[in-house]
Write a protein that holds these residues in place. Structure first.
Motif, PDB file in Angstrom:
ATOM      1  N   ILE A 193     -23.646-108.939 -85.853  1.00 16.12           N
ATOM      2  CA  ILE A 193     -24.225-107.831 -86.613  1.00 16.12           C
ATOM      3  C   ILE A 193     -25.248-108.357 -87.610  1.00 16.12           C
ATOM      4  O   ILE A 193     -26.314-107.767 -87.807  1.00 16.12           O
ATOM      5  CB  ILE A 193     -23.110-107.038 -87.340  1.00 16.12           C
ATOM      6  CG1 ILE A 193     -22.268-106.265 -86.319  1.00 16.12           C
ATOM      7  CG2 ILE A 193     -23.698-106.090 -88.375  1.00 16.12           C
ATOM      8  CD1 ILE A 193     -21.101-105.512 -86.934  1.00 16.12           C
ATOM      9  N   ALA A 196     -28.428-109.225 -85.841  1.00 10.13           N
ATOM     10  CA  ALA A 196     -29.112-108.001 -85.433  1.00 10.13           C
ATOM     11  C   ALA A 196     -29.838-107.366 -86.616  1.00 10.13           C
ATOM     12  O   ALA A 196     -30.972-106.885 -86.486  1.00 10.13           O
ATOM     13  CB  ALA A 196     -28.104-107.008 -84.839  1.00 10.13           C
ATOM     14  N   ALA A 532     -31.029 -98.456 -83.213  1.00 15.22           N
ATOM     15  CA  ALA A 532     -30.510 -99.803 -83.435  1.00 15.22           C
ATOM     16  C   ALA A 532     -29.719 -99.899 -84.732  1.00 15.22           C
ATOM     17  O   ALA A 532     -28.577-100.395 -84.757  1.00 15.22           O
ATOM     18  CB  ALA A 532     -31.666-100.818 -83.445  1.00 15.22           C
ATOM     19  N   THR A 535     -26.427 -97.970 -84.617  1.00 12.92           N
ATOM     20  CA  THR A 535     -25.389 -98.699 -83.891  1.00 12.92           C
ATOM     21  C   THR A 535     -24.815 -99.822 -84.739  1.00 12.92           C
ATOM     22  O   THR A 535     -23.599-100.050 -84.759  1.00 12.92           O
ATOM     23  CB  THR A 535     -25.977 -99.278 -82.588  1.00 12.92           C
ATOM     24  OG1 THR A 535     -26.543 -98.221 -81.810  1.00 12.92           O
ATOM     25  CG2 THR A 535     -24.904 -99.982 -81.779  1.00 12.92           C
ATOM     26  N   VAL A 536     -25.679-100.522 -85.462  1.00  9.19           N
ATOM     27  CA  VAL A 536     -25.231-101.628 -86.311  1.00  9.19           C
ATOM     28  C   VAL A 536     -24.258-101.141 -87.380  1.00  9.19           C
ATOM     29  O   VAL A 536     -23.191-101.728 -87.593  1.00  9.19           O
ATOM     30  CB  VAL A 536     -26.454-102.319 -86.963  1.00  9.19           C
ATOM     31  CG1 VAL A 536     -26.032-103.151 -88.163  1.00  9.19           C
ATOM     32  CG2 VAL A 536     -27.155-103.205 -85.947  1.00  9.19           C
ATOM     33  N   THR A 585     -26.009 -91.159 -83.425  1.00  8.09           N
ATOM     34  CA  THR A 585     -26.483 -92.103 -82.409  1.00  8.09           C
ATOM     35  C   THR A 585     -26.554 -91.451 -81.033  1.00  8.09           C
ATOM     36  O   THR A 585     -27.549 -91.597 -80.310  1.00  8.09           O
ATOM     37  CB  THR A 585     -25.564 -93.338 -82.357  1.00  8.09           C
ATOM     38  OG1 THR A 585     -25.478 -93.916 -83.658  1.00  8.09           O
ATOM     39  CG2 THR A 585     -26.104 -94.369 -81.387  1.00  8.09           C
ATOM     40  N   THR A 615     -33.088-102.479 -78.126  1.00 12.19           N
ATOM     41  CA  THR A 615     -31.979-103.258 -77.570  1.00 12.19           C
ATOM     42  C   THR A 615     -32.085-104.727 -77.936  1.00 12.19           C
ATOM     43  O   THR A 615     -31.069-105.423 -78.042  1.00 12.19           O
ATOM     44  CB  THR A 615     -31.949-103.100 -76.038  1.00 12.19           C
ATOM     45  OG1 THR A 615     -31.940-101.709 -75.699  1.00 12.19           O
ATOM     46  CG2 THR A 615     -30.719-103.762 -75.443  1.00 12.19           C
ATOM     47  N   SER A 617     -32.538-106.158 -80.621  1.00 13.96           N
ATOM     48  CA  SER A 617     -31.783-106.499 -81.832  1.00 13.96           C
ATOM     49  C   SER A 617     -30.281-106.317 -81.619  1.00 13.96           C
ATOM     50  O   SER A 617     -29.480-107.184 -81.996  1.00 13.96           O
ATOM     51  CB  SER A 617     -32.253-105.635 -83.004  1.00 13.96           C
ATOM     52  OG  SER A 617     -32.121-104.258 -82.708  1.00 13.96           O
ATOM     53  N   ILE A 618     -29.888-105.222 -80.980  1.00 13.29           N
ATOM     54  CA  ILE A 618     -28.465-104.949 -80.785  1.00 13.29           C
ATOM     55  C   ILE A 618     -27.821-105.979 -79.858  1.00 13.29           C
ATOM     56  O   ILE A 618     -26.630-106.281 -79.986  1.00 13.29           O
ATOM     57  CB  ILE A 618     -28.269-103.527 -80.206  1.00 13.29           C
ATOM     58  CG1 ILE A 618     -28.908-102.488 -81.126  1.00 13.29           C
ATOM     59  CG2 ILE A 618     -26.800-103.210 -80.028  1.00 13.29           C
ATOM     60  CD1 ILE A 618     -28.872-101.084 -80.579  1.00 13.29           C
ATOM     61  N   ILE A 621     -25.294-108.755 -80.882  1.00 14.89           N
ATOM     62  CA  ILE A 621     -23.874-108.535 -81.169  1.00 14.89           C
ATOM     63  C   ILE A 621     -22.999-108.948 -79.989  1.00 14.89           C
ATOM     64  O   ILE A 621     -22.093-109.777 -80.153  1.00 14.89           O
ATOM     65  CB  ILE A 621     -23.636-107.070 -81.574  1.00 14.89           C
ATOM     66  CG1 ILE A 621     -24.486-106.736 -82.801  1.00 14.89           C
ATOM     67  CG2 ILE A 621     -22.154-106.823 -81.843  1.00 14.89           C
ATOM     68  CD1 ILE A 621     -24.458-105.266 -83.198  1.00 14.89           C
TER      69      ILE A 621
END
Length: 662
Positions: A193, A196, A532, A535-536, A585, A615, A617-618, A621
């Motif tokens: 995380i 990200a 993004a 989601t984080v 989200t 995506t 960046s995500i 995780i």
């Protein structure tokens, strides 16, 4: 692992420089602390052959310990008893050998703190109150029912935005770490995380500062007796340019374009020299110079840490409020201002039945308060341990929401004036959204006011200060995260790291400085940050409430503030806030925005590119989760258990002694 304090000493020994327990209270002799600091590398005779002791200091105290290379050592402690009471106290510290041991040791050295409490508050307010408060909230409000929109907005703030804001401030202040290394103390498997968040912050820095470059260009252009976007006789104007503010009787047709719009699109952005994202054209050297100057200001504001940025925000965080007040008073005195206010606040109760309104309310409060960018963690980590972050969360989030609401009056009084001048409905004038609302509609209204040069200068100066605060904060989130994760490399080289980071951000912004750069800014704004960062923060809330444990987290808050969060906060952190984030989200993902800017409709392939950017960046995780399970020894079950168990104890102050929270 700990051992009880068993070595007895009498009162006379205590008076010679030892810590004592007297009447149930820990009494600390300052000479004892001085000896511990000066002899930090010496070994107590009682320690035998256990090895050298390490000096530990995290800005609160100094404690000696000796730990073997496996990182799970024992520590011999000394106890001093007074006649009135005999109490046992245990303290533990742990270090490891090699790079990890060095990292933990440097992490616990004196950490920089804010010079004053007000520095922290202004920095957080400056971060939360940004350009979006001025252009996004007013547009979202009137689009979703006017005054009726305030109901879902308030509900989403109470049950979603503010609890998440409070949670991040508490996490950062308690663990005193940036967005990457903090996960060693919470739930190591979620460390991705932090990576990200850093990627998202870099994406934001690559386009957000370009908008400030536009504002800076306008600011420079405002230093003239007659503003250049008031007439149609400039080299960049076309035959459709229509100045309805002129003294001549001019009719406004469907194809008419205001001089302010042509100044923005054809002179500042020069989008007519680009065919879209597949042909961006060359780089605007004027905007490049503006952006270079902005990054220079940013660098010298944050290169030394919060000691310097905390002083800069005294100007950048307070100046916008002075200007907003001036513009509010001026707007209220314009003819037709009441029409704009009525359009802004007139409630449309039927809108409350639409799901989109609640989604917009949730998204607006979330992106306005700004959890999930690592900034709140970073800023709070420089607080004193017992700072009242609960009060800070309520004050700063309230200021942010009130600022958004007041900004609506600043914008819509001017839109009402524009509608009066054009003899049109406010809805026709208020079609511009995003930056266009500021750089076209508002700029045009200012240009036709008395003392237009003065109001133009202070308005665009306000936009610059609003943006600078957020840039300081976003980059500080990355800087604190990296420096805390790799202290043995960068802790003594902060200035060099910040220089490298600003250069990378500047080079990453070059695509947004092209003639089609506005199209790139729009693409990054919609896809690089939205889904993004949602989601984080969803995973962050789940990791803290369900893996770290809501009970443990509330105990941490009690250690700092002296009271346990009530059931309302617990319910929000465990259930309501994660559901709130999941709801927003899924709404984003199920209805991807159809992007359009000026007369350019984004082709389908840009949606694919946008999702790839988000995506990228995500993906950090799950990649780190797999990496963590691979490098952890043991069976699969043992690996999972080790990966969700905090690997580093967080030290808390107990009087003047640092104690590990286990």
């Amino acid at each position: 692992e700990t051992e009880p304090l068993t070595s007895k000493k009498d009162v006379s020994d205590c008076n010679k420089g030892e810590d004592c327990k007297e009447n149930g209270l820990l009494v600390r002799n300052p000479k004892s602390a001085l000896r511990l600091v000066e002899d930090g590398n010496k070994v107590h005779p009682s320690q035998g052959d256990k090895g050298g002791a390490a000096q530990i200091s995290n800005g609160y105290s100094a404690v000696q310990s000796s730990v073997p290379c496996n990182g799970m050592g024992e520590m011999e402690d000394a106890q001093c008893t007074a006649p009135a009471a005999t109490t046992t106290t245990t303290t533990t510290t742990s270090t490891t050998c090699g790079a990890e041991g060095q990292q933990q040791l440097m992490e616990l050295e004196d950490r920089e703190t804010w010079s004053k409490k007000i520095d922290f508050l202004l920095s957080v307010i400056g971060y939360a109150v940004d350009l979006g408060n001025v252009w996004r909230f007013p547009y979202i409000c009137y689009q979703n029912g006017g005054g009726a929109f305030l109901i879902p907005y308030t509900i989403m703030a109470i049950f979603g935005g503010i609890p998440l804001f409070y949670m991040e401030l508490a996490l950062g202040q308690y663990h005193r770490n940036g967005c990457i290394s903090i996960w060693r103390k919470i739930c190591p498997i979620f460390k991705g995380i932090g990576f990200a968040i850093c990627v998202i912050d870099l994406y934001v820095a690559s386009y957000y500062n370009t908008i400030m470059a536009w504002a800076f260009y306008y600011l420079v252009s405002s230093f003239t007796a007659e503003l250049p976007w008031t007439k149609c006789t400039n080299a960049w104007n076309t035959g459709n340019c229509t100045n309805y503010f002129s003294k001549d009787n001019v009719s406004w047709s469907q194809h008419s374009i205001s001089p302010a719009e042509e100044f923005y699109t054809r002179h500042v952005l020069q989008v007519h020299r680009s065919n879209g994202l597949d042909d961006l054209g060359g780089i605007s050297w004027q905007l490049t110079l503006c952006l270079l100057l902005i990054f220079t200001i940013v660098y010298f504001s944050i290169w030394k840490g919060v000691k310097t940025s905390g002083k800069v925000v005294w100007v950048t965080a307070t100046f916008p409020y002075i200007i907003l007040f001036i513009l509010l008073v001026r707007g209220a005195t314009l003819p037709g201002a009441w029409r704009g206010v009525l359009y802004y606040l007139k409630p449309d109760w039927q809108k409350l039945l639409a799901t989109e309104v609640w989604v917009d309310a949730a998204a607006q409060i979330f992106f306005s308060l700004g959890p999930g960018f690592g900034v709140l963690l970073a800023y709070a980590s420089y607080n004193k341990f017992h700072n009242n972050c609960y009060q800070d969360a309520l004050v700063t989030s309230t200021v942010n929401c009130v600022t958004s609401f007041v900004s609506g009056f600043v914008i819509f009084t001017v839109l009402g004036y524009m509608a009066e001048m054009r003899n049109e409905d406010v809805s026709e004038v208020a079609k511009d959204t995003g930056p266009s609302l500021l750089f076209i509609t508002y700029a045009e209204a200012i240009a036709n006011m008395p003392a237009s040069t003065f109001f133009a200068i202070i308005f665009f100066l306000m936009l610059l200060t609003l943006g600078l605060d957020s840039t300081f904060a976003g980059l500080e989130g990355v800087i604190t995260g990296v420096l805390d994760e790799f202290p043995h490399v960068w802790s003594k080289r902060r200035e060099l790291f910040v220089l490298g980071l600003t250069i990378v951000c500047f080079l990453g912004s070059l695509a947004t400085l092209t003639f089609g750069g506005a199209y790139v800014v729009k693409l990054f704004e919609e896809y690089a940050t939205g889904p993004a960062v949602l989601t984080v923060v969803f995973l962050e809330a789940v990791a803290v409430a369900w893996f770290y444990g809501i009970t443990q987290f509330c105990n941490d808050v009690k250690e700092m503030l002296g009271f346990t969060p009530g059931w309302y906060w617990r319910v929000c952190w465990v259930a309501i806030s994660p559901i709130f984030l999941l709801f927003v989200t899924c709404s984003f993902l199920s209805n991807p925005p159809e992007l359009r800017l000026f007369d350019y409709s984004y082709p389908y392939w840009t949606t694919v590119v946008g999702y790839c950017i988000g995506t990228s960046s995500i993906i950090c995780i799950p990649i780190y989760m797999v990496y963590r399970l691979i490098i952890t020894p043991g069976t699969l079950k043992e690996r999972i258990l080790k990966s969700i168990t905090p690997e580093t104890a967080t030290e808390i102050p107990f009087g003047d002694i640092r104690m590990n929270a286990v």
